[in-house]
Enzyme design. Structure first.
Site, PDB file in Angstrom:
ATOM      1  N   GLY A   1       0.890  -1.191  -0.134  1.00  0.00           N
ATOM      2  CA  GLY A   1      -0.047  -0.098  -0.139  1.00  0.00           C
ATOM      3  C   GLY A   1       1.029   1.067  -0.188  1.00  0.00           C
TER       4      GLY A   1
ATOM      5  CB  VAL B   1       5.507  -0.064   9.565  1.00  0.00           C
ATOM      6  CG1 VAL B   1       4.786   1.520   9.197  1.00  0.00           C
ATOM      7  CG2 VAL B   1       6.948   0.084   9.154  1.00  0.00           C
TER       8      VAL B   1
ATOM      9  CG  ASN C   1      -0.074   2.845  13.758  1.00  0.00           C
ATOM     10  OD1 ASN C   1       0.907   2.635  14.373  1.00  0.00           O
ATOM     11  ND2 ASN C   1      -0.137   3.583  12.597  1.00  0.00           N
TER      12      ASN C   1
ATOM     13  CG  HIS D   1       3.480   5.395  16.594  1.00  0.00           C
ATOM     14  ND1 HIS D   1       3.978   6.664  16.381  1.00  0.00           N
ATOM     15  CD2 HIS D   1       2.613   5.001  15.603  1.00  0.00           C
ATOM     16  CE1 HIS D   1       3.614   7.210  15.225  1.00  0.00           C
ATOM     17  NE2 HIS D   1       2.769   6.176  14.524  1.00  0.00           N
TER      18      HIS D   1
HETATM   19  N1  LIG Z   1       4.411   3.057  12.692  1.00  0.00           N
HETATM   20  C1  LIG Z   1       4.249   4.282  12.035  1.00  0.00           C
HETATM   21  O1  LIG Z   1       4.801   5.428  12.363  1.00  0.00           O
HETATM   22  C2  LIG Z   1       3.016   4.479  10.778  1.00  0.00           C
HETATM   23  C3  LIG Z   1       2.943   5.321  10.035  1.00  0.00           C
HETATM   24  C4  LIG Z   1       1.895   5.434   8.867  1.00  0.00           C
HETATM   25  C5  LIG Z   1       1.330   4.189   8.872  1.00  0.00           C
HETATM   26  N2  LIG Z   1       1.453   3.053   9.654  1.00  0.00           N
HETATM   27  C6  LIG Z   1       0.480   2.020   9.641  1.00  0.00           C
HETATM   28  O2  LIG Z   1       1.003   1.308   8.595  1.00  0.00           O
HETATM   29  C7  LIG Z   1      -0.042   0.467   8.093  1.00  0.00           C
HETATM   30  C8  LIG Z   1       0.081   0.665   6.578  1.00  0.00           C
HETATM   31  O3  LIG Z   1      -0.372   1.796   6.127  1.00  0.00           O
HETATM   32  P1  LIG Z   1      -0.654   2.209   4.748  1.00  0.00           P
HETATM   33  O4  LIG Z   1      -0.894   3.842   4.441  1.00  0.00           O
HETATM   34  O5  LIG Z   1       0.441   1.698   3.765  1.00  0.00           O
HETATM   35  O6  LIG Z   1      -2.098   1.469   4.091  1.00  0.00           O
HETATM   36  P2  LIG Z   1      -2.419   0.894   2.947  1.00  0.00           P
HETATM   37  O7  LIG Z   1      -4.027   0.608   3.202  1.00  0.00           O
HETATM   38  O8  LIG Z   1      -2.276   2.060   1.775  1.00  0.00           O
HETATM   39  O9  LIG Z   1      -1.684  -0.518   2.642  1.00  0.00           O
HETATM   40  C9  LIG Z   1      -1.852  -1.415   3.550  1.00  0.00           C
HETATM   41  C10 LIG Z   1      -1.660  -2.640   2.446  1.00  0.00           C
HETATM   42  O10 LIG Z   1      -1.787  -4.046   3.445  1.00  0.00           O
HETATM   43  C11 LIG Z   1      -2.367  -4.968   2.574  1.00  0.00           C
HETATM   44  N3  LIG Z   1      -2.484  -6.062   3.307  1.00  0.00           N
HETATM   45  C12 LIG Z   1      -3.704  -6.212   4.197  1.00  0.00           C
HETATM   46  N4  LIG Z   1      -3.698  -7.501   4.573  1.00  0.00           N
HETATM   47  C13 LIG Z   1      -2.479  -8.144   4.334  1.00  0.00           C
HETATM   48  C14 LIG Z   1      -1.958  -9.432   4.464  1.00  0.00           C
HETATM   49  N5  LIG Z   1      -2.469 -10.196   5.363  1.00  0.00           N
HETATM   50  N6  LIG Z   1      -0.677  -9.577   3.939  1.00  0.00           N
HETATM   51  C15 LIG Z   1       0.119  -8.567   3.010  1.00  0.00           C
HETATM   52  N7  LIG Z   1      -0.555  -7.363   2.812  1.00  0.00           N
HETATM   53  C16 LIG Z   1      -1.844  -7.198   3.279  1.00  0.00           C
HETATM   54  C17 LIG Z   1      -3.438  -4.247   1.796  1.00  0.00           C
HETATM   55  O11 LIG Z   1      -3.754  -4.985   0.863  1.00  0.00           O
HETATM   56  C18 LIG Z   1      -2.802  -2.929   1.636  1.00  0.00           C
HETATM   57  O12 LIG Z   1      -2.342  -2.881   0.221  1.00  0.00           O
HETATM   58  C19 LIG Z   1      -1.240   1.091   8.548  1.00  0.00           C
HETATM   59  O13 LIG Z   1      -1.618   0.038   9.770  1.00  0.00           O
HETATM   60  C20 LIG Z   1      -0.855   2.321   9.268  1.00  0.00           C
HETATM   61  O14 LIG Z   1      -1.677   2.508  10.332  1.00  0.00           O
HETATM   62  C21 LIG Z   1       2.269   3.303  10.841  1.00  0.00           C
END
Ligand SMILES: NC(=O)c1ccc[n+]([C@@H]2O[C@H](COP(=O)([O-])OP(=O)(O)OC[C@H]3O[C@@H](n4cnc5c(N)ncnc54)[C@H](O)[C@@H]3O)[C@@H](O)[C@H]2O)c1
Length: 309
Positions: free
Chosen positions: A11, A119, A121, A176
């Site tokens: 994603g 990464v 959340n 976080h």
């Molecule tokens: N730690 C941090 O500081 C931080 C910062 C930004 C985002 N995040 C978190 O990172 C995660 C991803 O964010 P994003 O903006 O890329 O979201 P996004 O929706 O753009 O992408 C997530 C991807 O995960 C895929 N996915 C779902 N289930 C899966 C599985 N079982 N195996 C493989 N892929 C799978 C989805 O198809 C999607 O393409 C979220 O949980 C977000 O909250 C954390």
């Protein structure tokens, strides 16, 4: 460079991370895995076609399975759902715990020696899920949050002071979430304590903006959360490991007595090198910072206790 880095989730955060990893040539092969058919393949092909222009030789491969990920050196887990306006990171708990559990089971079988950078959340709890399910030692399971939160804090300070971001040294610890702990006592500009350069009221406003920095972006985007700075942060951690830089970066690490706490992931200063976590650095904290860190730990323990594995 290492042989292989896998990014799970293609994603916003995952795909941007893969692109940055390849551009920095941190691995011979960067594999992107996602459950969405065609998405990792299509994005991977598009990214690989940027290689002749950007001039990198890392190969990017997109896939729906784990065959191509075998024996990855590092795996960045970004799979899961992201926040929408009005949602807290904890609202993602059960959905993302199920996803991170399933991903971790695959990793345990296919890349038993990998270093994990989580990464997804809520970050501190998902790091716990990944460590518990893989059974990896704490040296090989780290959460990315502090580098991002610190970068937000540094960018706000640089803007307010009209100085280079490079000259701002700072550290944001804790979970976080809204209880994160920006350390004012360790914030400086080229060694000059921040309190000499800015009135406390202004500094406190920046600290507050840092705490809600993620939500500020979610509010603008409406359909998702931040990914340019988060991917840069995950890649900085990868780089410290790949190049054995021994950098001291704030990361979520499993505590075993450090800062007087045990059995939880919390953002603390970590030394990162080739095998992952080399050491947790314990710094002196003011009474206020200690209290804030304890409060932040409580905010992590609550969803951790609620997660079902
Ligand atoms: N730690 C941090 O500081 C931080 C910062 C930004 C985002 N995040 C978190 O990172 C995660 C991803 O964010 P994003 O903006 O890329 O979201 P996004 O929706 O753009 O992408 C997530 C991807 O995960 C895929 N996915 C779902 N289930 C899966 C599985 N079982 N195996 C493989 N892929 C799978 C989805 O198809 C999607 O393409 C979220 O949980 C977000 O909250 C954390």
């Amino acid at each position: 460079m290492v042989n292989k880095i896998t990014v799970v989730g293609a994603g916003n955060v995952g795909a941007t991370t893969a692109q940055r990893l390849a551009e920095k040539e941190l691995a011979r092969t960067v594999v992107m895995v996602d459950v969405m058919e065609g998405i990792p393949q299509g994005k991977g092909l598009d990214q690989w076609q940027s290689a002749p222009i950007e001039g990198f030789d890392s190969r990017i491969v997109g896939t729906n399975g784990y065959d191509e990920t075998h024996d990855s050196d590092i795996i960045v887990i970004t799979a899961g759902i992201a926040r929408k306006p009005g949602m807290s990171r904890d609202d993602l708990l059960n959905t993302n715990a199920g996803i991170v559990k399933q991903v971790s089971e695959q990793i345990r079988e296919t890349s038993p020696n990998a270093i994990l950078i989580v990464v997804s959340n809520p970050l501190d709890v998902m790091s716990y899920v990944a460590m518990k399910v893989t059974g990896f030692p704490r040296e090989r399971v780290l959460g990315m949050a502090g580098v991002l939160d610190t970068a937000r804090y540094r960018s706000f300070l640089a803007e307010a002071l009209d100085v280079s971001v490079r000259d701002i040294q700072a550290m944001v610890l804790g979970g976080h979430g809204d209880t994160m702990v920006p350390l004012i006592s360790y914030t400086s500009v080229s060694g000059i304590p921040i309190t000499q350069l800015m009135p406390l009221a202004k500094l406190n406003a920046i600290v507050e903006r840092t705490r809600t920095g993620g939500a500020e972006i979610v509010k603008h985007l409406k359909t998702g959360s931040a990914y340019y700075a988060p991917s840069a942060a995950a890649v900085q951690m990868c780089e410290a490991i790949v190049r054995d830089q021994k950098r001291i970066l704030p990361c979520a690490a499993w505590l075993e007595g450090e800062y007087g706490m045990s059995d939880l992931f919390l953002g603390v200063p970590c030394k990162l090198g080739r095998r992952g976590l080399k050491a947790i650095i314990e710094v002196e904290l003011t009474r206020e910072e200690q209290d804030a860190l304890a409060k932040s730990a409580d905010a992590v323990r609550e969803p951790m206790a609620a997660v079902k594995l």
